[in-house]
Write a protein that holds these residues in place. Structure first.
Motif, PDB file in Angstrom:
ATOM      1  N   ILE A 213       0.836  -1.204   0.000  1.00  0.00           N
ATOM      2  CA  ILE A 213       0.000   0.000   0.000  1.00  0.00           C
ATOM      3  C   ILE A 213       0.873   1.256   0.000  1.00  0.00           C
ATOM      4  O   ILE A 213       0.599   2.222  -0.736  1.00  0.00           O
ATOM      5  CB  ILE A 213      -0.955  -0.016   1.219  1.00  0.00           C
ATOM      6  CG1 ILE A 213      -2.050  -1.080   1.024  1.00  0.00           C
ATOM      7  CG2 ILE A 213      -1.586   1.359   1.443  1.00  0.00           C
ATOM      8  CD1 ILE A 213      -2.862  -1.372   2.257  1.00  0.00           C
ATOM      9  N   ALA A 218      -2.119   6.330  -1.942  1.00  0.00           N
ATOM     10  CA  ALA A 218      -3.577   6.450  -1.807  1.00  0.00           C
ATOM     11  C   ALA A 218      -4.090   7.473  -2.829  1.00  0.00           C
ATOM     12  O   ALA A 218      -3.326   8.324  -3.296  1.00  0.00           O
ATOM     13  CB  ALA A 218      -3.927   6.883  -0.385  1.00  0.00           C
ATOM     14  N   PRO A 219      -5.384   7.390  -3.177  1.00  0.00           N
ATOM     15  CA  PRO A 219      -6.401   6.441  -2.678  1.00  0.00           C
ATOM     16  C   PRO A 219      -6.156   5.029  -3.196  1.00  0.00           C
ATOM     17  O   PRO A 219      -5.564   4.830  -4.253  1.00  0.00           O
ATOM     18  CB  PRO A 219      -7.716   7.023  -3.206  1.00  0.00           C
ATOM     19  CG  PRO A 219      -7.331   7.804  -4.424  1.00  0.00           C
ATOM     20  CD  PRO A 219      -5.974   8.363  -4.148  1.00  0.00           C
ATOM     21  N   ILE A 220      -6.661   4.074  -2.431  1.00  0.00           N
ATOM     22  CA  ILE A 220      -6.487   2.666  -2.759  1.00  0.00           C
ATOM     23  C   ILE A 220      -7.647   1.895  -2.133  1.00  0.00           C
ATOM     24  O   ILE A 220      -8.307   2.398  -1.215  1.00  0.00           O
ATOM     25  CB  ILE A 220      -5.116   2.159  -2.257  1.00  0.00           C
ATOM     26  CG1 ILE A 220      -4.706   0.882  -2.974  1.00  0.00           C
ATOM     27  CG2 ILE A 220      -5.118   2.002  -0.733  1.00  0.00           C
ATOM     28  CD1 ILE A 220      -3.228   0.552  -2.832  1.00  0.00           C
ATOM     29  N   ALA A 236     -10.089   3.556   0.685  1.00  0.00           N
ATOM     30  CA  ALA A 236      -9.254   4.357   1.573  1.00  0.00           C
ATOM     31  C   ALA A 236      -8.688   5.553   0.812  1.00  0.00           C
ATOM     32  O   ALA A 236      -7.961   5.392  -0.170  1.00  0.00           O
ATOM     33  CB  ALA A 236      -8.118   3.507   2.119  1.00  0.00           C
ATOM     34  N   THR A 238      -6.718   7.825   2.246  1.00  0.00           N
ATOM     35  CA  THR A 238      -5.393   8.130   2.790  1.00  0.00           C
ATOM     36  C   THR A 238      -4.685   6.830   3.141  1.00  0.00           C
ATOM     37  O   THR A 238      -5.324   5.773   3.298  1.00  0.00           O
ATOM     38  CB  THR A 238      -5.493   9.003   4.055  1.00  0.00           C
ATOM     39  OG1 THR A 238      -6.118   8.240   5.101  1.00  0.00           O
ATOM     40  CG2 THR A 238      -6.308  10.269   3.788  1.00  0.00           C
ATOM     41  N   LEU A 239      -3.363   6.905   3.290  1.00  0.00           N
ATOM     42  CA  LEU A 239      -2.603   5.720   3.695  1.00  0.00           C
ATOM     43  C   LEU A 239      -3.041   5.226   5.065  1.00  0.00           C
ATOM     44  O   LEU A 239      -3.148   4.011   5.293  1.00  0.00           O
ATOM     45  CB  LEU A 239      -1.108   6.044   3.715  1.00  0.00           C
ATOM     46  CG  LEU A 239      -0.416   6.234   2.360  1.00  0.00           C
ATOM     47  CD1 LEU A 239       1.048   6.597   2.568  1.00  0.00           C
ATOM     48  CD2 LEU A 239      -0.534   4.974   1.505  1.00  0.00           C
ATOM     49  N   GLU A 241      -6.003   5.432   6.458  1.00  0.00           N
ATOM     50  CA  GLU A 241      -7.274   4.707   6.315  1.00  0.00           C
ATOM     51  C   GLU A 241      -7.029   3.303   5.759  1.00  0.00           C
ATOM     52  O   GLU A 241      -7.674   2.332   6.178  1.00  0.00           O
ATOM     53  CB  GLU A 241      -8.229   5.474   5.405  1.00  0.00           C
ATOM     54  CG  GLU A 241      -8.813   6.732   6.026  1.00  0.00           C
ATOM     55  CD  GLU A 241      -9.746   7.463   5.061  1.00  0.00           C
ATOM     56  OE1 GLU A 241      -9.966   6.958   3.944  1.00  0.00           O
ATOM     57  OE2 GLU A 241     -10.242   8.541   5.433  1.00  0.00           O
ATOM     58  N   ALA A 242      -6.099   3.192   4.823  1.00  0.00           N
ATOM     59  CA  ALA A 242      -5.791   1.884   4.237  1.00  0.00           C
ATOM     60  C   ALA A 242      -5.155   0.962   5.265  1.00  0.00           C
ATOM     61  O   ALA A 242      -5.501  -0.225   5.353  1.00  0.00           O
ATOM     62  CB  ALA A 242      -4.882   2.060   3.028  1.00  0.00           C
TER      63      ALA A 242
END
Length: 514
Positions: A213, A218-220, A236, A238-239, A241-242
């Motif tokens: 990731i 991000a987004p991802i 997600a 942001t990182l 959130e991921a």
């Protein structure tokens, strides 16, 4: 002529089904007498039932849709069992009830709204995960076609067992249902047969997933591999959130076995659309296009849900794009599954992204059953005999089928319990449904999560509770009619999105609090 409507206003239990004393006269109109279920004395399921004092009770005379051979009908008469109890299943029962060739519709377990509407006889205590019980019910009541609505019974192998018992079942085998049951399996099929989809990697190690990731940025998108009731996908932005999504699924085990592995997928920017095709193992027949609204809030904000509304057709899916979806996604999947030795029979629901940068469709995910709430807008517009269409799919005869659709558009607005898709309160009272259904022409309310309390009031039992659906000459009229009906409903414990159809129509400012 419509098929049987068992309009008792209540669900039935297996051992209290009304006794059907039908005179067997082939190809002639026959009478079926139903007694109120409380008038029957019954032993365990499968044993004989008997009743006392016929002259003391009211009988219900129902005319089967058996058409005499004198009328030249060659269609196979059939009784149908729909498996499931949500809004999707209600809409399927509604369409089957209107089928010319359908003699009777059962739904297990069903819900209060399905039963009270007369769209089916609900068998509330039929264990849909016990294949032998389902098979026994079908044999006892002459069911010739089982339509499996939810994904879980499909993945558990209900269709496999029905087919072994010689009962037609619309829905894929457990092996073919892996297209939905495992996102990694679906992605591997895409890789092998050149089906366009988002770039991805599969992980069981949270540290490895986070490293990937961080490399991708991000987004991802992070997805639980297995079935997670429509809640196992985290977009997600942001990182952080991921990373939290990875921990939620792999470390905390929030989705149980479904989250034993994850898919980390590139974020695709564009417009989502739903594409449905009926499949008979070798042939595929496209349905009308539809567009869902997954996010819980207006403007596509907030967490993902099972779907907060839909409309049909979807302008984003032009005829050119639909042809491209069939040739590049649906047909390669059907042929690929056949080559893999697990032919797909049922409905393929392709969740698509029409990519902004290319304008071309990519496959986001497959579902192996009708979408909910897209099924609602499809079924109110379908004019073909659904029972015969699904039977043709089961027999491998879709190449001889053409579908007829009502002109215009349809829209469904989902009403959900406050707090959904998180925790929500059950048992809140819902009123004014009858008035809402006649608030505008072309309105039909499908029940997804309701029951009836001791006073006869509808109460909410689920997250998504009602699908207020309307047809119109165009999308704007369908939207106006649907929201007019929504505004008639009195439910302090619920909410709805006010902007269903916003991508295709200007947004009308409304309030979802009443």
């Amino acid at each position: 002529m419509a098929c049987i409507s068992h309009n008792f206003g209540a669900s039935m239990k297996i051992d209290r089904l009304p006794v059907a004393r039908q005179r067997q006269v082939p190809n002639k109109i026959s009478q079926l007498f139903f007694l109120q279920p409380k008038n029957f004395i019954s032993s365990k399921f499968g044993d004989s039932q008997y009743y006392r004092g016929l002259n003391r009770y009211q009988s219900y005379t129902t005319v089967f849709n058996s058409v005499s051979s004198d009328h030249g009908s060659s269609e196979e008469r059939i009784s149908v069992l729909v498996i499931g109890g949500g809004g999707r299943e209600h809409s399927l029962c509604y369409a089957l009830k209107r089928s010319q060739s359908c003699d009777a519709v059962f739904c297990a377990p069903g819900n209060a709204g399905i039963s009270n509407s007369g769209d089916a006889t609900c068998i509330e205590d039929l264990d849909i995960f016990d294949s032998s019980t389902v098979i026994g019910f079908c044999r006892k009541w002459g069911v010739g076609l089982v339509v499996v609505g939810p994904e879980a019974p499909l993945v558990s192998g209900l269709t496999n067992d029905l087919l072994k018992a010689g009962i037609h079942a619309f829905g894929p085998s457990s092996e073919a249902a892996a297209l939905e049951g495992s996102k990694n399996f679906m992605k591997s099929i895409c890789d092998k047969y050149g089906i366009p989809t988002a770039k991805y990697e599969t992980f069981t190690d949270p540290l490895a997933a986070k490293k990937y990731i961080k490399e991708q940025g991000a987004p991802i998108v992070v997805k639980a591999d297995g079935l997670a009731a429509g809640k196992g996908v985290i977009v997600a932005m942001t990182l952080q959130e991921a990373f939290e999504a990875v921990d939620t699924i792999l470390v905390n085990g929030s989705f149980g076995k479904a989250g034993s592995s994850i898919i980390v997928e590139e974020f695709l920017e564009g417009e989502e659309a739903s594409f449905f095709a009926l499949v008979d193992g070798e042939n595929a027949l496209p349905l009308e296009s539809a567009q869902d609204h997954k996010r819980v809030g207006d403007g596509d904000t907030g967490p993902n849900t099972g779907g907060m509304g839909a409309y049909c057709p979807a302008p984003v899916l032009t005829q050119e794009l639909q042809s491209l979806v069939m040739s590049s996604i649906i047909l390669p999947t059907v042929k690929g599954m056949s080559k893999e030795g697990c032919k797909f029979v049922g409905v393929l629901y392709a969740g698509l992204m029409i990519e902004k940068k290319s304008g071309l469709p990519k496959l986001i995910e497959y579902n192996v059953r009708f979408g909910d709430p897209e099924c609602q807008v499809l079924m109110v517009r379908l004019e073909s005999d659904l029972a015969q269409v699904l039977l043709a799919a089961c027999k491998g005869e879709l190449n001889s089928v053409t579908l007829e659709w009502a002109p215009g558009s349809a829209m469904v607005v989902v009403m959900a319990s406050n707090g959904y898709p998180g925790s929500y309160v059950k048992g809140t009272k819902i009123q004014n449904l009858e008035e809402a259904e006649v608030a505008a022409p072309g309105v039909k309310i499908f029940h997804a999560g309701t029951t009836v309390d001791a006073d006869g009031n509808y109460v909410a039992t689920g997250g998504r509770v009602l699908g207020v659906t309307a047809k119109g000459k165009d999308l704007e009229e369908a939207r106006n009619r649907a929201y007019r009906a929504v505004e008639e409903i009195k439910w302090e414990g619920g909410f709805y999105r006010t902007d269903i159809g916003w991508r295709a129509l200007p947004v009308i400012q409304k309030s979802s609090n009443w």
